[in-house]
Design a protein around this motif. Structure first.
Motif, PDB file in Angstrom:
ATOM      1  N   ASP A  97      18.246 -49.160  40.808  1.00 27.75           N
ATOM      2  CA  ASP A  97      18.657 -49.669  42.118  1.00 27.75           C
ATOM      3  C   ASP A  97      19.168 -51.104  42.086  1.00 27.75           C
ATOM      4  N   VAL A  98      19.336 -51.674  40.893  1.00 24.73           N
ATOM      5  CA  VAL A  98      19.827 -53.044  40.791  1.00 24.73           C
ATOM      6  C   VAL A  98      20.937 -53.116  39.749  1.00 24.73           C
ATOM      7  N   ASP A  99      21.737 -54.155  39.830  1.00 28.58           N
ATOM      8  CA  ASP A  99      22.769 -54.365  38.810  1.00 28.58           C
ATOM      9  C   ASP A  99      22.099 -54.754  37.499  1.00 28.58           C
ATOM     10  N   SER A 100      22.478 -54.088  36.431  1.00 27.39           N
ATOM     11  CA  SER A 100      21.876 -54.380  35.131  1.00 27.39           C
ATOM     12  C   SER A 100      22.933 -54.277  34.046  1.00 27.39           C
ATOM     13  N   THR A 101      22.617 -54.832  32.885  1.00 27.92           N
ATOM     14  CA  THR A 101      23.515 -54.810  31.736  1.00 27.92           C
ATOM     15  C   THR A 101      22.789 -54.180  30.557  1.00 27.92           C
ATOM     16  N   ALA A 102      23.405 -53.196  29.938  1.00 26.19           N
ATOM     17  CA  ALA A 102      22.765 -52.463  28.846  1.00 26.19           C
ATOM     18  C   ALA A 102      22.561 -53.356  27.628  1.00 26.19           C
ATOM     19  N   LEU A 103      21.418 -53.166  26.972  1.00 29.40           N
ATOM     20  CA  LEU A 103      21.123 -53.862  25.718  1.00 29.40           C
ATOM     21  C   LEU A 103      21.174 -52.923  24.524  1.00 29.40           C
ATOM     22  N   GLY A 104      20.697 -51.709  24.685  1.00 36.79           N
ATOM     23  CA  GLY A 104      20.661 -50.769  23.575  1.00 36.79           C
ATOM     24  C   GLY A 104      19.958 -49.496  23.985  1.00 36.79           C
ATOM     25  N   ARG A 105      19.821 -48.578  23.052  1.00 38.79           N
ATOM     26  CA  ARG A 105      19.183 -47.303  23.345  1.00 38.79           C
ATOM     27  C   ARG A 105      18.444 -46.804  22.115  1.00 38.79           C
ATOM     28  N   THR A 106      17.429 -46.010  22.372  1.00 35.62           N
ATOM     29  CA  THR A 106      16.704 -45.368  21.289  1.00 35.62           C
ATOM     30  C   THR A 106      16.679 -43.873  21.545  1.00 35.62           C
ATOM     31  N   LEU A 107      16.526 -43.105  20.502  1.00 37.10           N
ATOM     32  CA  LEU A 107      16.462 -41.652  20.614  1.00 37.10           C
ATOM     33  C   LEU A 107      15.707 -41.097  19.419  1.00 37.10           C
ATOM     34  N   ALA A 108      15.444 -39.808  19.453  1.00 39.46           N
ATOM     35  CA  ALA A 108      14.671 -39.177  18.384  1.00 39.46           C
ATOM     36  C   ALA A 108      15.551 -38.872  17.170  1.00 39.46           C
ATOM     37  N   ILE A 109      14.940 -38.958  16.008  1.00 41.54           N
ATOM     38  CA  ILE A 109      15.595 -38.605  14.751  1.00 41.54           C
ATOM     39  C   ILE A 109      14.641 -37.753  13.922  1.00 41.54           C
ATOM     40  N   ILE A 110      15.174 -37.080  12.938  1.00 42.69           N
ATOM     41  CA  ILE A 110      14.359 -36.345  11.970  1.00 42.69           C
ATOM     42  C   ILE A 110      14.427 -37.088  10.646  1.00 42.69           C
ATOM     43  N   ALA A 111      13.258 -37.454  10.126  1.00 42.41           N
ATOM     44  CA  ALA A 111      13.182 -38.120   8.829  1.00 42.41           C
ATOM     45  C   ALA A 111      12.779 -37.092   7.768  1.00 42.41           C
ATOM     46  N   VAL A 112      13.481 -37.110   6.645  1.00 41.89           N
ATOM     47  CA  VAL A 112      13.195 -36.181   5.542  1.00 41.89           C
ATOM     48  C   VAL A 112      13.159 -36.960   4.229  1.00 41.89           C
ATOM     49  N   PRO A 113      12.465 -36.434   3.208  1.00 38.83           N
ATOM     50  CA  PRO A 113      12.495 -37.105   1.905  1.00 38.83           C
ATOM     51  C   PRO A 113      13.911 -37.145   1.341  1.00 38.83           C
ATOM     52  N   ALA A 114      14.173 -38.136   0.493  1.00 39.12           N
ATOM     53  CA  ALA A 114      15.488 -38.265  -0.124  1.00 39.12           C
ATOM     54  C   ALA A 114      15.889 -36.950  -0.785  1.00 39.12           C
ATOM     55  N   GLY A 115      17.115 -36.532  -0.516  1.00 38.71           N
ATOM     56  CA  GLY A 115      17.603 -35.282  -1.065  1.00 38.71           C
ATOM     57  C   GLY A 115      17.291 -34.073  -0.196  1.00 38.71           C
ATOM     58  N   ASN A 116      16.447 -34.277   0.829  1.00 43.83           N
ATOM     59  CA  ASN A 116      16.093 -33.203   1.756  1.00 43.83           C
ATOM     60  C   ASN A 116      15.657 -31.931   1.029  1.00 43.83           C
ATOM     61  N   PRO A 117      14.595 -32.030   0.220  1.00 48.21           N
ATOM     62  CA  PRO A 117      14.170 -30.861  -0.568  1.00 48.21           C
ATOM     63  C   PRO A 117      13.771 -29.663   0.290  1.00 48.21           C
ATOM     64  N   GLY A 118      13.320 -29.898   1.521  1.00 47.60           N
ATOM     65  CA  GLY A 118      12.958 -28.789   2.396  1.00 47.60           C
ATOM     66  C   GLY A 118      14.133 -28.155   3.102  1.00 47.60           C
ATOM     67  N   GLN A 119      15.343 -28.709   2.869  1.00 47.53           N
ATOM     68  CA  GLN A 119      16.585 -28.208   3.464  1.00 47.53           C
ATOM     69  C   GLN A 119      16.459 -28.103   4.993  1.00 47.53           C
ATOM     70  N   VAL A 120      15.921 -29.147   5.579  1.00 43.67           N
ATOM     71  CA  VAL A 120      15.772 -29.207   7.037  1.00 43.67           C
ATOM     72  C   VAL A 120      17.135 -29.501   7.658  1.00 43.67           C
ATOM     73  N   THR A 121      17.493 -28.743   8.686  1.00 43.55           N
ATOM     74  CA  THR A 121      18.782 -28.944   9.344  1.00 43.55           C
ATOM     75  C   THR A 121      18.657 -29.275  10.824  1.00 43.55           C
ATOM     76  N   GLY A 122      17.477 -29.074  11.396  1.00 44.29           N
ATOM     77  CA  GLY A 122      17.312 -29.336  12.817  1.00 44.29           C
ATOM     78  C   GLY A 122      15.890 -29.090  13.267  1.00 44.29           C
ATOM     79  N   VAL A 123      15.698 -28.935  14.575  1.00 44.14           N
ATOM     80  CA  VAL A 123      14.348 -28.849  15.130  1.00 44.14           C
ATOM     81  C   VAL A 123      13.651 -27.534  14.832  1.00 44.14           C
ATOM     82  N   ALA A 124      14.351 -26.553  14.292  1.00 43.84           N
ATOM     83  CA  ALA A 124      13.698 -25.292  13.936  1.00 43.84           C
ATOM     84  C   ALA A 124      12.569 -25.504  12.931  1.00 43.84           C
ATOM     85  N   ALA A 125      12.641 -26.591  12.163  1.00 45.24           N
ATOM     86  CA  ALA A 125      11.596 -26.877  11.174  1.00 45.24           C
ATOM     87  C   ALA A 125      10.254 -27.170  11.830  1.00 45.24           C
ATOM     88  N   PHE A 126      10.257 -27.485  13.139  1.00 44.26           N
ATOM     89  CA  PHE A 126       9.033 -27.890  13.821  1.00 44.26           C
ATOM     90  C   PHE A 126       8.397 -26.755  14.622  1.00 44.26           C
TER      91      PHE A 126
END
Length: 245
Positions: A97-126
């Protein structure tokens, strides 16, 4: 970015979760002086980044007369509505309800080990029965755990036994050691260590929490701080804290 009404409700809940974590009273991240020429208002989940921004500004102007005040969300929003002359840093949903100026945003990510040995591609892994070792770490809100909500947005029923709050750091360490195939966390909750790769989720299947600043700075120090918030050094701090432009 397009948002559904449901997503907008989730963003409002981001502000509500701060109230759940707060003890109900004001507190300051520093020894704020009551007579300071300008006050920077924020809420507990944003205290760290607000503190870093103010401290960085004060390295440029050591004589700046500014104080940081951490309050429950309702009081921080009220400070804007009453036009007390301070600067308020809050989730954008709280400043609708007030004038504001954006600073930034955060969102969810999936972290996997280097090389992605589990071959995770999306939220189906959860999902329960996925056969992969995973963890979902997000804040608990009146709508449920945010990490679980992200999995729901991807069209998957999350395994409730793998949903926790306050576990992002531990989960990231386990990913780095190869003990987990994947962890779903929010960008600003934890730093990405060596040995970990990030899988980005589609924005229409994610919870995007924006932060912004608002207020009428009535002192030169406060006006200078507002100008600093749009500077490259401020942007570097926000990026280091995990916020995207």
């Amino acid at each position: 970015v397009r948002r559904s009404p449901l997503l907008a409700a989730f963003l409002v809940a981001a502000v509500a979760m701060a109230a759940c974590a707060d003890d109900g009273g004001d507190r300051s991240a520093r020894d704020a002086q009551p007579g300071a020429a300008g006050t920077i208002h924020t809420v507990a989940p944003l205290e760290g980044v607000a503190t870093r921004l103010l401290e960085a500004y004060e390295t440029l102007d050591p004589d700046a007369d500014l104080a940081l005040k951490v309050s429950p969300p309702a009081q921080a929003v009220q400070a804007v509505a009453e036009r007390t002359g301070g600067v308020t840093i809050l989730p954008t949903a709280a400043l609708a309800d007030v004038d504001s100026t954006a600073l930034g945003r955060t969102l969810a990510i999936i972290a996997v080990p280097a090389g992605n040995p589990g071959q995770v591609t999306g939220v189906a892994a959860f999902a329960a029965g996925s056969g992969q070792e995973t963890a979902m770490c997000g804040p608990d809100t009146i709508f449920g755990n945010f990490a679980a909500l992200v999995v729901h947005l991807g069209g998957v029923e999350p395994d409730p036994d793998r949903v926790r709050s306050g576990c992002a750091g531990r989960a990231m360490d386990r990913v780095a050691r190869g003990e987990l195939d994947a962890a779903l966390v929010f960008r600003t909750a934890v730093r990405i260590p060596d040995g970990v790769e990030v899988i980005e989720l589609p924005e229409d299947q994610n919870l995007i929490i924006e932060i912004a600043y608002a207020g009428r700075a009535n002192s030169e120090d406060a006006r200078a701080f507002v100008r600093f918030l749009g500077s490259d050094p401020a942007k570097l701090i926000l990026a280091d804290e995990g916020f995207l432009p």
